[in-house]
Design a protein around this motif. Structure first.
Motif, PDB file in Angstrom:
ATOM      1  N   VAL A  51       0.729  -0.949  -0.087  1.00  0.00           N
ATOM      2  CA  VAL A  51       0.002   0.078  -0.077  1.00  0.00           C
ATOM      3  C   VAL A  51       0.893   1.300   0.186  1.00  0.00           C
ATOM      4  CG1 VAL A  51      -1.586   1.438   1.315  1.00  0.00           C
ATOM      5  CG2 VAL A  51      -1.904  -1.204   1.259  1.00  0.00           C
ATOM      6  N   LEU A  52       0.874   2.147  -1.233  1.00  0.00           N
ATOM      7  CA  LEU A  52       1.735   3.037  -1.198  1.00  0.00           C
ATOM      8  C   LEU A  52       0.786   4.540  -1.163  1.00  0.00           C
ATOM      9  CD1 LEU A  52       4.698   4.397  -2.250  1.00  0.00           C
ATOM     10  CD2 LEU A  52       3.377   4.475  -4.515  1.00  0.00           C
ATOM     11  N   PRO A  53       1.084   5.289   0.107  1.00  0.00           N
ATOM     12  CA  PRO A  53       0.303   6.486   0.005  1.00  0.00           C
ATOM     13  C   PRO A  53       0.592   7.475  -1.038  1.00  0.00           C
ATOM     14  CG  PRO A  53       1.957   6.280   1.740  1.00  0.00           C
ATOM     15  CD  PRO A  53       1.889   4.992   0.920  1.00  0.00           C
ATOM     16  N   VAL A  54      -0.206   8.315  -1.510  1.00  0.00           N
ATOM     17  CA  VAL A  54       0.235   9.306  -2.696  1.00  0.00           C
ATOM     18  C   VAL A  54      -0.306  10.511  -2.254  1.00  0.00           C
ATOM     19  CG1 VAL A  54      -0.575   9.675  -5.012  1.00  0.00           C
ATOM     20  CG2 VAL A  54      -0.493   7.378  -4.494  1.00  0.00           C
ATOM     21  N   ILE A  55       0.665  11.581  -2.188  1.00  0.00           N
ATOM     22  CA  ILE A  55       0.657  12.796  -2.160  1.00  0.00           C
ATOM     23  C   ILE A  55       0.233  13.779  -3.219  1.00  0.00           C
ATOM     24  CG2 ILE A  55       1.801  14.990  -0.968  1.00  0.00           C
ATOM     25  CD1 ILE A  55       3.646  12.718   0.352  1.00  0.00           C
ATOM     26  N   ASP A  56      -0.531  14.686  -3.208  1.00  0.00           N
ATOM     27  CA  ASP A  56      -0.757  15.583  -4.321  1.00  0.00           C
ATOM     28  C   ASP A  56       0.152  16.667  -3.912  1.00  0.00           C
ATOM     29  OD1 ASP A  56      -1.346  17.833  -5.910  1.00  0.00           O
ATOM     30  OD2 ASP A  56      -3.377  17.220  -5.716  1.00  0.00           O
ATOM     31  N   LEU A  57       1.415  16.700  -4.756  1.00  0.00           N
ATOM     32  CA  LEU A  57       2.436  17.627  -4.456  1.00  0.00           C
ATOM     33  C   LEU A  57       2.003  18.944  -5.001  1.00  0.00           C
ATOM     34  CD1 LEU A  57       5.333  17.766  -3.287  1.00  0.00           C
ATOM     35  CD2 LEU A  57       6.150  17.481  -5.720  1.00  0.00           C
ATOM     36  N   SER A  58       1.274  19.390  -5.595  1.00  0.00           N
ATOM     37  CA  SER A  58       0.787  20.585  -5.716  1.00  0.00           C
ATOM     38  C   SER A  58       0.045  21.127  -4.433  1.00  0.00           C
ATOM     39  CB  SER A  58       0.119  20.761  -6.991  1.00  0.00           C
ATOM     40  OG  SER A  58      -0.615  22.047  -7.125  1.00  0.00           O
ATOM     41  N   ALA A  59      -0.873  20.386  -4.032  1.00  0.00           N
ATOM     42  CA  ALA A  59      -1.644  20.702  -2.838  1.00  0.00           C
ATOM     43  C   ALA A  59      -0.804  20.904  -1.840  1.00  0.00           C
ATOM     44  CB  ALA A  59      -2.637  19.649  -2.631  1.00  0.00           C
ATOM     45  N   ARG A  60       0.171  19.903  -1.554  1.00  0.00           N
ATOM     46  CA  ARG A  60       1.308  19.817  -0.378  1.00  0.00           C
ATOM     47  C   ARG A  60       1.932  21.198  -0.345  1.00  0.00           C
ATOM     48  NH1 ARG A  60       1.835  19.482   4.612  1.00  0.00           N
ATOM     49  NH2 ARG A  60       3.680  18.103   5.338  1.00  0.00           N
ATOM     50  N   LEU A  61       2.394  21.821  -1.553  1.00  0.00           N
ATOM     51  CA  LEU A  61       3.155  22.873  -1.607  1.00  0.00           C
ATOM     52  C   LEU A  61       2.156  24.250  -1.663  1.00  0.00           C
ATOM     53  CD1 LEU A  61       5.647  21.831  -4.219  1.00  0.00           C
ATOM     54  CD2 LEU A  61       5.922  22.168  -1.775  1.00  0.00           C
ATOM     55  N   GLY A  62       1.089  23.959  -1.575  1.00  0.00           N
ATOM     56  CA  GLY A  62      -0.060  25.066  -1.484  1.00  0.00           C
ATOM     57  C   GLY A  62      -0.533  25.759  -2.660  1.00  0.00           C
ATOM     58  N   TRP A  63      -0.277  24.864  -3.689  1.00  0.00           N
ATOM     59  CA  TRP A  63      -0.772  25.324  -5.147  1.00  0.00           C
ATOM     60  C   TRP A  63      -2.014  24.991  -5.577  1.00  0.00           C
ATOM     61  CZ3 TRP A  63       4.806  23.832  -7.006  1.00  0.00           C
ATOM     62  CH2 TRP A  63       5.531  24.946  -6.694  1.00  0.00           C
ATOM     63  N   GLY A  64      -2.738  24.418  -4.939  1.00  0.00           N
ATOM     64  CA  GLY A  64      -3.964  23.735  -5.267  1.00  0.00           C
ATOM     65  C   GLY A  64      -4.010  22.520  -5.517  1.00  0.00           C
ATOM     66  N   LEU A  65      -5.227  21.590  -5.395  1.00  0.00           N
ATOM     67  CA  LEU A  65      -5.417  20.259  -5.815  1.00  0.00           C
ATOM     68  C   LEU A  65      -5.136  20.385  -7.330  1.00  0.00           C
ATOM     69  CD1 LEU A  65      -8.563  19.098  -3.521  1.00  0.00           C
ATOM     70  CD2 LEU A  65      -5.962  18.485  -3.307  1.00  0.00           C
ATOM     71  N   THR A  66      -4.638  18.915  -7.480  1.00  0.00           N
ATOM     72  CA  THR A  66      -4.672  18.550  -8.773  1.00  0.00           C
ATOM     73  C   THR A  66      -5.725  17.790  -9.370  1.00  0.00           C
ATOM     74  OG1 THR A  66      -2.032  18.393  -8.591  1.00  0.00           O
ATOM     75  CG2 THR A  66      -2.905  17.207 -10.682  1.00  0.00           C
ATOM     76  N   ASP A  67      -6.039  17.838 -10.540  1.00  0.00           N
ATOM     77  CA  ASP A  67      -7.048  16.989 -11.079  1.00  0.00           C
ATOM     78  C   ASP A  67      -6.324  16.017 -12.061  1.00  0.00           C
ATOM     79  OD1 ASP A  67      -9.568  16.096 -11.770  1.00  0.00           O
ATOM     80  OD2 ASP A  67     -10.035  17.534 -13.293  1.00  0.00           O
ATOM     81  N   PRO A  68      -5.975  15.032 -11.545  1.00  0.00           N
ATOM     82  CA  PRO A  68      -5.247  14.071 -12.276  1.00  0.00           C
ATOM     83  C   PRO A  68      -5.702  13.549 -13.599  1.00  0.00           C
ATOM     84  CG  PRO A  68      -4.827  13.409  -9.992  1.00  0.00           C
ATOM     85  CD  PRO A  68      -6.207  14.162 -10.052  1.00  0.00           C
ATOM     86  N   THR A  69      -5.067  13.460 -14.678  1.00  0.00           N
ATOM     87  CA  THR A  69      -5.333  12.750 -15.957  1.00  0.00           C
ATOM     88  C   THR A  69      -4.596  11.595 -16.367  1.00  0.00           C
ATOM     89  OG1 THR A  69      -4.131  14.255 -17.162  1.00  0.00           O
ATOM     90  CG2 THR A  69      -6.283  14.930 -16.669  1.00  0.00           C
ATOM     91  N   ALA A  70      -4.447  11.058 -17.505  1.00  0.00           N
ATOM     92  CA  ALA A  70      -3.516   9.934 -17.832  1.00  0.00           C
ATOM     93  C   ALA A  70      -2.105  10.594 -18.377  1.00  0.00           C
ATOM     94  CB  ALA A  70      -4.280   9.528 -19.197  1.00  0.00           C
ATOM     95  N   ARG A  71      -2.044  11.781 -18.488  1.00  0.00           N
ATOM     96  CA  ARG A  71      -0.858  12.384 -18.604  1.00  0.00           C
ATOM     97  C   ARG A  71      -0.033  12.423 -17.421  1.00  0.00           C
ATOM     98  NH1 ARG A  71       0.280  17.729 -17.792  1.00  0.00           N
ATOM     99  NH2 ARG A  71      -1.540  18.984 -17.386  1.00  0.00           N
ATOM    100  N   HIS A  72      -0.424  12.618 -16.245  1.00  0.00           N
ATOM    101  CA  HIS A  72       0.373  12.878 -14.913  1.00  0.00           C
ATOM    102  C   HIS A  72       0.873  11.508 -14.660  1.00  0.00           C
ATOM    103  CE1 HIS A  72      -2.772  16.149 -14.383  1.00  0.00           C
ATOM    104  NE2 HIS A  72      -1.812  16.745 -13.589  1.00  0.00           N
TER     105      HIS A  72
END
Length: 149
Positions: A51-72
């Motif tokens: 089980v691997l926790p996944v961090i939204d790095l953009s959100a962690r840095l205060g830049w807003g949530l990522t809306d992930p797509t196949a290119r991420h």
């Protein structure tokens, strides 16, 4: 002394991580959400039975949530003895930097902003923020973390 970084992007921002911390780079995989975790913890994925926790790095840095797509992509990094996945927009390159060119982040307001950065370096006329991975892993909201292999 030379040091190698993997560089990647979040929006128009360029970031780097020490290549020795990288375990793998994976295509985006939808995560399984967990209850009552911070917004930057997007959930968990199965990494070959772990089980691997996944961090939204953009959100962690205060830049807003990522809306992930196949290119991420998810960059799997070792922080201490734990593995974490970080959602980023794109991986760019492996670069060698001279540690003497790594400059400390400027003190601007709260310490939290710069605590996530080890420093800044110019690579091919771009400012690259080198992440302090140990500080990014704090406060995962009780997510169980797998030990690094």
């Amino acid at each position: 002394m030379a040091r190698q970084l993997i560089t990647f992007q979040i929006g128009q921002q360029y970031l780097g991580v020490d290549i020795m911390a990288i375990r793998e780079i994976r295509a985006w995989t939808p995560t399984t959400m967990l209850p009552h975790v911070p917004a930057h913890v997007r959930g968990v994925v199965n990494l070959r039975g772990t089980v691997l926790p996944v961090i939204d790095l953009s959100a962690r840095l205060g830049w807003g949530l990522t809306d992930p797509t196949a290119r991420h992509v998810i960059i799997v990094v070792r922080i201490g003895e734990q593995l974490h996945g970080m959602i980023v927009d794109a991986v760019n390159d492996i670069v060698a930097i001279d540690e003497a060119t790594l400059q400390p982040p400027p003190a601007l307001g709260t310490g939290e902003t710069t605590s996530y950065l080890e420093g800044l370096v110019t690579v091919e006329d771009r400012m690259v923020m080198v992440l302090a991975l140990d500080n990014l892993s704090m406060d995962l909201g009780g997510v169980p973390l797998p030990e690094a292999a």
